[in-house]
Design a protein around this motif. Sequence first.
Motif, PDB file in Angstrom:
ATOM      1  N   ILE A   1       0.847  -1.201   0.000  1.00 47.05           N
ATOM      2  CA  ILE A   1       0.000   0.000   0.000  1.00 47.05           C
ATOM      3  C   ILE A   1       0.877   1.244   0.000  1.00 47.05           C
ATOM      4  O   ILE A   1       0.582   2.240  -0.682  1.00 47.05           O
ATOM      5  CB  ILE A   1      -0.955  -0.018   1.206  1.00 47.05           C
ATOM      6  CG1 ILE A   1      -1.962  -1.174   1.066  1.00 47.05           C
ATOM      7  CG2 ILE A   1      -1.702   1.304   1.333  1.00 47.05           C
ATOM      8  CD1 ILE A   1      -2.815  -1.416   2.297  1.00 47.05           C
ATOM      9  N   GLY A   2       1.989   1.191   0.735  1.00 49.92           N
ATOM     10  CA  GLY A   2       2.949   2.292   0.700  1.00 49.92           C
ATOM     11  C   GLY A   2       3.529   2.488  -0.691  1.00 49.92           C
ATOM     12  O   GLY A   2       3.752   3.622  -1.143  1.00 49.92           O
ATOM     13  N   LEU A   3       3.784   1.381  -1.393  1.00 47.59           N
ATOM     14  CA  LEU A   3       4.285   1.463  -2.771  1.00 47.59           C
ATOM     15  C   LEU A   3       3.278   2.163  -3.676  1.00 47.59           C
ATOM     16  O   LEU A   3       3.648   3.012  -4.499  1.00 47.59           O
ATOM     17  CB  LEU A   3       4.572   0.058  -3.299  1.00 47.59           C
ATOM     18  CG  LEU A   3       5.006  -0.037  -4.769  1.00 47.59           C
ATOM     19  CD1 LEU A   3       6.376   0.594  -4.966  1.00 47.59           C
ATOM     20  CD2 LEU A   3       5.010  -1.502  -5.224  1.00 47.59           C
TER      21      LEU A   3
ATOM     22  N   MET B   1      -5.858   1.027   9.300  1.00 48.25           N
ATOM     23  CA  MET B   1      -6.071   1.363   7.888  1.00 48.25           C
ATOM     24  C   MET B   1      -5.664   2.802   7.583  1.00 48.25           C
ATOM     25  O   MET B   1      -5.253   3.115   6.463  1.00 48.25           O
ATOM     26  CB  MET B   1      -7.537   1.150   7.510  1.00 48.25           C
ATOM     27  CG  MET B   1      -8.004  -0.294   7.543  1.00 48.25           C
ATOM     28  SD  MET B   1      -6.965  -1.421   6.573  1.00 48.25           S
ATOM     29  CE  MET B   1      -5.911  -2.131   7.838  1.00 48.25           C
ATOM     30  N   ILE B   2      -5.751   3.664   8.576  1.00 44.64           N
ATOM     31  CA  ILE B   2      -5.383   5.060   8.363  1.00 44.64           C
ATOM     32  C   ILE B   2      -3.883   5.276   8.545  1.00 44.64           C
ATOM     33  O   ILE B   2      -3.231   5.945   7.740  1.00 44.64           O
ATOM     34  CB  ILE B   2      -6.167   5.974   9.329  1.00 44.64           C
ATOM     35  CG1 ILE B   2      -7.671   5.876   9.044  1.00 44.64           C
ATOM     36  CG2 ILE B   2      -5.700   7.424   9.217  1.00 44.64           C
ATOM     37  CD1 ILE B   2      -8.552   6.582  10.065  1.00 44.64           C
TER      38      ILE B   2
ATOM     39  N   GLY C   1       5.981   5.552   6.818  1.00 44.89           N
ATOM     40  CA  GLY C   1       6.041   6.783   6.038  1.00 44.89           C
ATOM     41  C   GLY C   1       4.656   7.403   5.915  1.00 44.89           C
ATOM     42  O   GLY C   1       3.687   6.941   6.511  1.00 44.89           O
ATOM     43  N   GLU C   2       4.556   8.436   5.132  1.00 46.54           N
ATOM     44  CA  GLU C   2       3.304   9.187   5.003  1.00 46.54           C
ATOM     45  C   GLU C   2       2.870   9.229   3.541  1.00 46.54           C
ATOM     46  O   GLU C   2       3.607   9.717   2.686  1.00 46.54           O
ATOM     47  CB  GLU C   2       3.489  10.609   5.549  1.00 46.54           C
ATOM     48  CG  GLU C   2       3.835  10.619   7.029  1.00 46.54           C
ATOM     49  CD  GLU C   2       4.381  11.955   7.497  1.00 46.54           C
ATOM     50  OE1 GLU C   2       3.861  12.491   8.499  1.00 46.54           O
ATOM     51  OE2 GLU C   2       5.338  12.466   6.854  1.00 46.54           O
ATOM     52  N   ILE C   3       1.691   8.696   3.286  1.00 48.00           N
ATOM     53  CA  ILE C   3       1.161   8.691   1.925  1.00 48.00           C
ATOM     54  C   ILE C   3      -0.288   9.171   1.954  1.00 48.00           C
ATOM     55  O   ILE C   3      -0.957   9.115   2.988  1.00 48.00           O
ATOM     56  CB  ILE C   3       1.200   7.276   1.293  1.00 48.00           C
ATOM     57  CG1 ILE C   3       0.326   6.294   2.106  1.00 48.00           C
ATOM     58  CG2 ILE C   3       2.625   6.767   1.134  1.00 48.00           C
ATOM     59  CD1 ILE C   3       0.035   4.986   1.394  1.00 48.00           C
TER      60      ILE C   3
ATOM     61  N   ASP D   1       4.965  17.160  -0.530  1.00 46.99           N
ATOM     62  CA  ASP D   1       3.877  18.131  -0.536  1.00 46.99           C
ATOM     63  C   ASP D   1       2.907  17.857  -1.678  1.00 46.99           C
ATOM     64  O   ASP D   1       1.690  18.010  -1.517  1.00 46.99           O
ATOM     65  CB  ASP D   1       4.441  19.553  -0.666  1.00 46.99           C
ATOM     66  CG  ASP D   1       5.193  19.995   0.587  1.00 46.99           C
ATOM     67  OD1 ASP D   1       5.003  19.344   1.646  1.00 46.99           O
ATOM     68  OD2 ASP D   1       5.958  20.976   0.504  1.00 46.99           O
ATOM     69  N   LYS D   2       3.431  17.460  -2.812  1.00 45.38           N
ATOM     70  CA  LYS D   2       2.586  17.129  -3.973  1.00 45.38           C
ATOM     71  C   LYS D   2       1.647  15.978  -3.650  1.00 45.38           C
ATOM     72  O   LYS D   2       0.427  16.056  -3.861  1.00 45.38           O
ATOM     73  CB  LYS D   2       3.460  16.758  -5.178  1.00 45.38           C
ATOM     74  CG  LYS D   2       2.737  16.022  -6.313  1.00 45.38           C
ATOM     75  CD  LYS D   2       3.726  15.547  -7.349  1.00 45.38           C
ATOM     76  CE  LYS D   2       3.212  14.470  -8.270  1.00 45.38           C
ATOM     77  NZ  LYS D   2       1.833  14.413  -8.616  1.00 45.38           N
ATOM     78  N   ARG D   3       2.222  14.891  -3.119  1.00 51.90           N
ATOM     79  CA  ARG D   3       1.401  13.707  -2.841  1.00 51.90           C
ATOM     80  C   ARG D   3       0.377  13.986  -1.746  1.00 51.90           C
ATOM     81  O   ARG D   3      -0.813  13.700  -1.892  1.00 51.90           O
ATOM     82  CB  ARG D   3       2.298  12.522  -2.453  1.00 51.90           C
ATOM     83  CG  ARG D   3       3.130  11.968  -3.612  1.00 51.90           C
ATOM     84  CD  ARG D   3       3.823  10.669  -3.234  1.00 51.90           C
ATOM     85  NE  ARG D   3       4.849  10.847  -2.218  1.00 51.90           N
ATOM     86  CZ  ARG D   3       6.145  11.030  -2.478  1.00 51.90           C
ATOM     87  NH1 ARG D   3       6.575  11.090  -3.740  1.00 51.90           N
ATOM     88  NH2 ARG D   3       7.025  11.145  -1.498  1.00 51.90           N
ATOM     89  N   LEU D   4       0.843  14.524  -0.639  1.00 53.34           N
ATOM     90  CA  LEU D   4      -0.062  14.752   0.485  1.00 53.34           C
ATOM     91  C   LEU D   4      -1.053  15.875   0.199  1.00 53.34           C
ATOM     92  O   LEU D   4      -2.141  15.917   0.782  1.00 53.34           O
ATOM     93  CB  LEU D   4       0.739  15.059   1.751  1.00 53.34           C
ATOM     94  CG  LEU D   4       1.611  13.906   2.264  1.00 53.34           C
ATOM     95  CD1 LEU D   4       2.449  14.353   3.460  1.00 53.34           C
ATOM     96  CD2 LEU D   4       0.765  12.701   2.638  1.00 53.34           C
ATOM     97  N   GLY D   5      -0.695  16.773  -0.706  1.00 54.66           N
ATOM     98  CA  GLY D   5      -1.597  17.872  -1.060  1.00 54.66           C
ATOM     99  C   GLY D   5      -2.868  17.408  -1.743  1.00 54.66           C
ATOM    100  O   GLY D   5      -3.865  18.146  -1.787  1.00 54.66           O
ATOM    101  N   LYS D   6      -2.862  16.179  -2.265  1.00 55.01           N
ATOM    102  CA  LYS D   6      -4.078  15.642  -2.898  1.00 55.01           C
ATOM    103  C   LYS D   6      -5.237  15.554  -1.905  1.00 55.01           C
ATOM    104  O   LYS D   6      -6.403  15.639  -2.291  1.00 55.01           O
ATOM    105  CB  LYS D   6      -3.813  14.240  -3.452  1.00 55.01           C
ATOM    106  CG  LYS D   6      -2.753  14.144  -4.521  1.00 55.01           C
ATOM    107  CD  LYS D   6      -2.525  12.675  -4.876  1.00 55.01           C
ATOM    108  CE  LYS D   6      -1.399  12.497  -5.859  1.00 55.01           C
ATOM    109  NZ  LYS D   6      -1.190  11.063  -6.210  1.00 55.01           N
TER     110      LYS D   6
END
Length: 583
Positions: free
Chosen positions: A284-286, A320-321, A326-328, A451-456
């Motif tokens: 899921i991290g991938l 699940m959260i 890491g942070e995705i 920032d790009k990924r988490l900004g979603k």
Amino acid sequence: MISQLSWKVGGQQGEGVESTDKIFSTALTRLGYYLYGYRHFSSRIKGGHTNNKIRISTQPIRAISDDLDILVAFDQETIDVNAHELRNNGVIIADAKVNPTVPEGVNARLFAVPITAIAEELGTSLFKNMAASGASWALLGLPLEVFNKAVEEEFGRKGPAVVEKNIEAVRKAAEFVLELTGGPLPEFQLEPADGRQKLFIIGNDAIGLGSVAAGCRFMPAYPITPASEVMEYLIKTLPKFGGTVIQTEDEIAACTMAIGANYGGVRALTASAGPGLSLMMEAIGLAGMTETPVVIVDTQRGGPSTGLPTKQEQSDVLAMIYGTHGEIPKVVLSPSTIEECFYDTIEAFNLAEEHQLPVILLTDLQLSLGKQTSELLDYKRIEIKRGKLQQGELPETAENQMFKRYEFTEDGVSQRSVPGQKYGIHHVTGVEHAEDGRPSESPVNRKKMMDKRLGKMKNIKVTDPIKVDAPHETPDLLIIGMGSTGGTIDEARGRLAEKGINTNHITVRLLHPFPVEEIKPYLEKAKQVVIVENNATGQLASLIKLNVGYAEKIKSMLKYDGNPFLPAEITTFCQELNLVWQR
């Protein structure tokens, strides 16, 4: 006449209890009744007590009943385990072969019917499930031709001789019990149903159907209770639409294969339970790092470890959260009805592709395996949204330049190509990368990519993130739940209203990102907040306290013994809490 009735059949696992329930329920559905079922079963293939409880009503219902009208028992253990649920002067239909007795202190009428003997006279004990169903049907005084039609539909593929013997088993048992009682029991005569066509399915089948409707054409999965029915449904269904199911060697392979299929442009999902999701976390991290859409179903059950694999629990919420290292970015949806299982599955696929991230559909055992009546689904509501997937010709790239698969954009979502597309070549890796996918350890790039990924997440829009029934401006109690608890809470609220306690109700359907602004006004106005959940640590309550606050108002009602909530339990808890608050 009565508007609802509760019926239960029990015996040893593997001796036909499910078949008894299936025909009985199907016939009632044909008449237009609303049904809600709960199946208690052991974590083994054969042996051990199992039972299925069905609530029958002329009106929509979404909770199991506190008590029981009719108990059908294939053995004495079923009577000993379940007779305490019977209403005063309830009925037990038991196989005469076991010399049944009523436990001391239980006021019930016992009808010993030669269920096994009738079956064996017809050639095999396998017919005893039809004999048991027929005896039950006769007591209700419902038309036998409807029941026989359900028998024909179930056994027609085995030939007319088998159908005739099953119908004969029904007839003989019905005649026997009616001779004992002198006719159908007046106190069990149901009011006529509306006769409208309805569905009667489990949540897992609704998820399977929803995935097909969403355009899913591939499912890799490893069997696990209570998720296996999603795979079993799709094994039968996907080949009809050019799709396929692969049983993988483990859940790690299942998740990575689903990610690979989505990377290739094919909508795919996998489904498992808590232990399987634990194995999937790295994958899921991938998906989060490579911004690859994937839909994953987690059907919660009793944990930890093997735990209670066939029992109800809601203890995977925080995992699940926060479970991935890491942070995705990810979305966690929690449907609460059969209809939502269908529509939310479609929305999950759309969200995954629109925002290029993993979406987890979080159900629980009761919703996944409890068979329920659903209104017919509206296929006109289906809309497929594939986001920025480039399905046409891509613009030409300069020599020695790759497609900017992870290009920085205002909304954080980049153009997406699939393998084989001209000018779409790019690098894919689980390490941090630049816009074209090449590995990069630049601190500046790292921050921009994170920032790009988490900004979603700030752009996630979900249909009805919370489901609200709030008739009171300032309620005595605001009751909050998730998953399968919604119907039970509503039934308890009706009883609380009779006692003069005003309540509002919220079912949280979006667990991540948490719908703070939607839920906050209701917490502000409530005098007290009760959060109902099937776990030991109050995980939904923790989310609300963390994201919204109002910890001083919140009281948790927790149940983690493997059983779903009963309406009476919630009623009693809320009534006692309200009395304490008033003092």
